[in-house]
Motif scaffolding. Structure first.
Motif, mmCIF file in Angstrom:
data_model
loop_
_atom_site.group_PDB
_atom_site.id
_atom_site.type_symbol
_atom_site.label_atom_id
_atom_site.label_comp_id
_atom_site.label_asym_id
_atom_site.label_seq_id
_atom_site.Cartn_x
_atom_site.Cartn_y
_atom_site.Cartn_z
ATOM 1 N N LEU A 81 43.625 38.633 33.407
ATOM 2 C CA LEU A 81 42.754 37.768 34.198
ATOM 3 C C LEU A 81 41.492 37.405 33.424
ATOM 4 O O LEU A 81 41.008 36.281 33.486
ATOM 5 C CB LEU A 81 42.353 38.475 35.504
ATOM 6 N N ARG A 82 40.990 38.369 32.678
ATOM 7 C CA ARG A 82 39.725 38.156 31.993
ATOM 8 C C ARG A 82 39.882 37.259 30.763
ATOM 9 O O ARG A 82 39.169 36.289 30.597
ATOM 10 C CB ARG A 82 39.154 39.519 31.572
ATOM 11 N N PHE A 83 40.834 37.584 29.898
ATOM 12 C CA PHE A 83 40.881 36.909 28.602
ATOM 13 C C PHE A 83 41.905 35.783 28.521
ATOM 14 O O PHE A 83 41.769 34.881 27.721
ATOM 15 C CB PHE A 83 41.127 37.920 27.480
ATOM 16 N N TYR A 84 42.919 35.854 29.353
ATOM 17 C CA TYR A 84 43.944 34.807 29.303
ATOM 18 C C TYR A 84 43.607 33.717 30.315
ATOM 19 O O TYR A 84 43.528 32.550 29.989
ATOM 20 C CB TYR A 84 45.299 35.433 29.590
ATOM 21 N N GLU A 85 43.358 34.145 31.545
ATOM 22 C CA GLU A 85 43.070 33.133 32.553
ATOM 23 C C GLU A 85 41.585 32.827 32.637
ATOM 24 O O GLU A 85 41.181 31.898 33.333
ATOM 25 C CB GLU A 85 43.663 33.601 33.876
#
Lengths: 192, 346
Positions: free
Chosen positions: A153-157
């Motif tokens: 959630l943090r780095f990809y989305e």
């Protein structure tokens, strides 16, 4: 799938406003729309085809075409899903086309169907170096389910700590700490 | 507070640092670009953090780079650039003549010392894809090295290349991208090209796929050739510069203009980027260094006749033994493994 909440003014989506403005020739609105949707559309595109270069190139192609014919564009209610449809069609067309030309790309086309590849599989698959692949999947194996989900959630989305906390019904502090611990583990494996 | 960051994860937790990696916030990008320059002792740590970000974000191209491309493409093309691209045969001939003299002149003068900070290397048998801090994508072929000049992306964007690399340069009008090789210097604004300059091979080449590049002799700004897409330029090294040649008189390097080669629709010069090894009427002598780098093996040509045999073939996933077997099918030779070496015989 969790995605970035779209910005709104009251009930109206910013995307629709930017779309309308773009149709009247507003270049800034065109760029704002691009910036606003870039990450969501990239993440979607990577589900269609796991080559980040193909995705970003196709995305730019689409937006350049939008700008070229901005006066003739239709009214669109759901800007994001409209663009997703175009993106998917374009990528599939592109890899289908390349398939005839290039044996290497065709390997990608084989799994180019829209089955959702789990995040941890995707990021390993994209790496070209076998050693990195091995280390990365080892590292991901050491993470808990929760940790993996939050890293995604943090780095990809690209979500904020606040959004992540809200989506997972946890405090911002917990979200922060979970991600920090996960990064520590990842670093130990990825960086020597 | 930032000075307390001791590990890559400390940087990655920082919201502004993440936005810098994402390329999503102009202020964060400026801040961190400057910070990296002001804190050279931390540049290694920052590089590691950026690398981790790249992996975890599934290599999604940073937003600012994409926006730059869109920006460049939606603005009316600059007249200047167009004029540069115009090519006259006669002018070309003049340029080349001057260039050759310039190259010769240069080869006898030592270069001023330039400081290089960070470098990337590939050993024999492997390749790397690197994203430089300015967003430029570089595919580094086997047995190559690329060094970033001190202060890269601050005032200038200069790198030094030994070996072969494919560049997809991020557009930036203010800071032209420069690549220095042993034989020549290439200047670009934003474009796609392939450079090959291995010390052990007897020529260097620059091939242009997209955009335009200026190829300049190492001596100064006067000897310039502008390439159009599809063109390439070859520099044959004077025999004395070749590794292994001794006591030869210095000769004038030979410069040649050519076109990139297409096999069906694949561009031969850049096929390695997509992991294709292509031999297009190559002799064993030409294939030997390529195979050595590609597979990280040691090959010896034990027979002069065989060394001149011609082969045309494409490989992608084959291992070295499969390659040898398929080459044997084209034109037969024998080989034996001895002391970690592959010896090719008749």
């Amino acid at each position: 799938m969790n995605k970035k909440p779209s910005p709104t003014i009251g009930d109206i989506s910013m995307y629709s406003l930017w779309w309308e403005a773009m149709c009247t020739g507003d270049r800034k609105a065109f760029l704002d729309l691009y910036k606003g949707l870039y990450r969501n559309l990239s993440v979607f595109g990577l589900r269609v085809c796991t080559d980040p270069d193909v995705v970003s190139d196709t995305l730019n192609q689409i937006f350049l075409e939008l700008w070229e014919k901005h006066e003739f564009l239709p009214r669109v209610d759901q800007v994001e899903s409209y663009l997703r449809t175009i993106l998917k069609r374009k990528i599939l067309k592109q890899i289908g086309h390349q398939q005839k030309l290039d044996r290497v790309i065709s390997a990608i086309a084989k799994d180019g169907e829209l089955i959702e590849i789990p995040y941890e599989e995707l990021i390993v698959k994209i790496q070209s170096d076998d050693l990195v692949k091995r280390r990365l999947s080892q590292a991901l194996g050491k993470l808990s389910l929760q940790q993996r989900k939050l890293i995604q959630l943090r780095f990809y989305e690209g979500l904020s700590y606040e959004d992540i906390a809200r989506l997972n019904a946890m405090t911002v502090r917990t979200a922060y700490n979970t991600i920090y611990e996960a990064l520590k583990t990842l670093r130990k494996y990825l960086i020597n | 507070m930032i000075n307390d960051y001791l590990q890559p994860e400390d940087f990655l937790m920082d919201d502004t640092f993440k936005k810098y990696c994402e390329g999503s916030d102009e202020r964060c990008i400026r801040f961190w670009e400057k910070w990296v320059v002001d804190n050279p002792s931390k540049s290694d740590l920052v590089e590691k953090a950026r690398y981790m970000y790249q992996v975890l974000s599934a290599n999604i191209t940073p937003l600012n780079i994409q926006v730059n491309k869109i920006n460049g493409a939606t603005q009316p093309e600059k007249q200047l650039l167009k004029r540069h691209i115009i090519w006259y045969g006669a002018a070309a001939a003049c340029f080349l003549a001057v260039l050759m003299v310039g190259l010769f002149y240069y080869s006898s003068k030592p270069a001023p010392a330039v400081l290089y900070t960070r470098s990337f290397e590939t050993g024999f048998g492997n390749k790397k894809k690197i994203i430089l801090p300015d967003g430029t994508k570089v595919y580094l072929n086997s047995g190559s090295e690329i060094k970033m000049e001190k202060g890269f992306n601050v005032d200038t964007r200069s790198v030094k290349l030994i070996g072969e690399a494919y560049f997809d340069v991020a557009h930036n009008k203010e800071k032209p991208f420069k690549v220095l090789t042993d034989n020549f210097k290439v200047t670009v604004l934003g474009t796609v090209f392939n450079l090959k300059s291995y010390p052990e091979e007897d020529f260097s080449e620059a091939s242009l796929i997209q955009g335009s590049i200026k190829v300049e002799s190492n001596s100064g700004n006067d000897n310039v050739v502008t390439l159009r897409p599809g063109q390439k330029i070859l520099f044959y090294k004077p025999a004395s510069n070749l590794k292994g040649a001794v006591n030869a008189l210095p000769q004038l390097p030979k410069v040649e203009m050519g076109h990139i080669t297409k096999l069906d629709t694949t561009i031969v010069e850049t096929a390695w980027v997509t992991n294709n090894l292509i031999f297009n009427a190559f002799t064993w002598r030409e294939m030997e260094p390529m195979l050595e780098r590609w597979y990280g093996v040691d090959i010896e040509l034990g027979d002069e006749t065989v060394a001149g045999y011609l082969y045309t073939a494409t490989f992608s996933k084959e291992n070295i033994l499969e390659v040898l077997k398929r080459l044997q099918e084209v034109k037969h030779f024998n080989y034996k493994m001895e002391g970690g070496k592959i010896i090719i015989t008749k």
